[in-house]
Design an enzyme around this catalytic site. Sequence first.
Site, short mmCIF file in Angstrom:
data_model
loop_
_atom_site.label_atom_id
_atom_site.label_comp_id
_atom_site.label_asym_id
_atom_site.label_seq_id
_atom_site.Cartn_x
_atom_site.Cartn_y
_atom_site.Cartn_z
N CYS A 32 47.13 45.38 82.70
CA CYS A 32 47.90 46.16 81.89
C CYS A 32 49.42 45.25 81.86
CB CYS A 32 48.17 47.45 82.43
SG CYS A 32 48.75 47.62 84.16
N HIS A 33 50.33 45.95 80.98
CA HIS A 33 51.11 45.16 80.70
C HIS A 33 52.32 46.11 80.67
CE1 HIS A 33 48.39 41.86 79.26
NE2 HIS A 33 48.18 42.91 78.47
N ASP A 248 44.25 47.53 79.59
CA ASP A 248 45.09 46.42 78.51
C ASP A 248 46.22 47.15 78.09
OD1 ASP A 248 45.43 44.03 77.33
OD2 ASP A 248 44.60 44.64 75.54
N ASN A 253 49.30 44.03 70.05
CA ASN A 253 48.71 43.58 68.88
C ASN A 253 47.52 44.56 68.26
OD1 ASN A 253 50.41 41.37 67.93
ND2 ASN A 253 49.47 40.34 69.74
#
Length: 295
Positions: A32-33, A248, A253
């Site tokens: 994950c971010h 994720d 995007n």
Amino acid sequence: MSANSQGRITSWHGSPSKPTFTPPPGAVDAHCHVFGPQASFPFSPKAKYHPEDAGPDMLFALRDHLGFDRNVIVQASCHGTDNSATLDAIAKSNGKARGVAVVDPDISDAELAALHDGGIRAVRFNFLKRLVDNAPKDKFLEVAGRLPAGWHVVIYFEADILDEMRAFIDAIPVRVVIDHMGRPDVSQGPDGPEMKAFRTLLESRPDIWFKATCPDRLDESGDPWNDFATAVRPLVEDYQDRVIWGTDWPHPNMQSNIPDDGHLVDMIPRIAVTEALQRKLLVDNPVRLYWPETL
């Protein structure tokens, strides 16, 4: 698609569903971010996309909503090689997060040690040309040879360059984790040429791992991503000690095809069909990579 008047994009679901699958105790969202917050952590001048803030408070709220206990936060390309946002999120996690950094090839050993102290346990090398400029393989190999003990290398590439990546991967002197299985065409099924090529890579070294992630990116048939389930389940079963999973989030995007994170979690029992496999995928394997001192 979601974008505000300043061109900032939103790529995450505003109200993800509660998954029907309950992750086992200790489960890790291992990919994950975080984005920003930009007031404290501006984007890189080289950033190819400019999202709205998706900071640690949002990430940890999602973690709890989905039923996970820990996160592995991967440096987002929009922040370049300044890992401050990732380190900030780790510091705010109360020990429940570790990280993957993106570094300048000229990083010093002292800077690597500081990243380790901040909870980083790997570096990521990105070969997606639409996201980064000119990935210097020789310099990446030099960095890989200087990593702190126990670290690994995460590599992100697409299936059409796997052949040209092989010599580089073979030369990496530490454990390797492949993001999103190298993005194979899952519509070809488990025995398609791109999945077979990826299996050949896994067979070449016993220390190559992968992330069984991103049906929303890889399966054009759409939610519930049946092609992904069919293609990936045998891979998880055959390499069950070398696979990890993640949401994720916040889905960089993916603003034109935003997935429901609850539905992503419900993919887990379709690719890891037994409780034993689910525990390996979500607990045992990521802990071996990111919290080995607890074993």
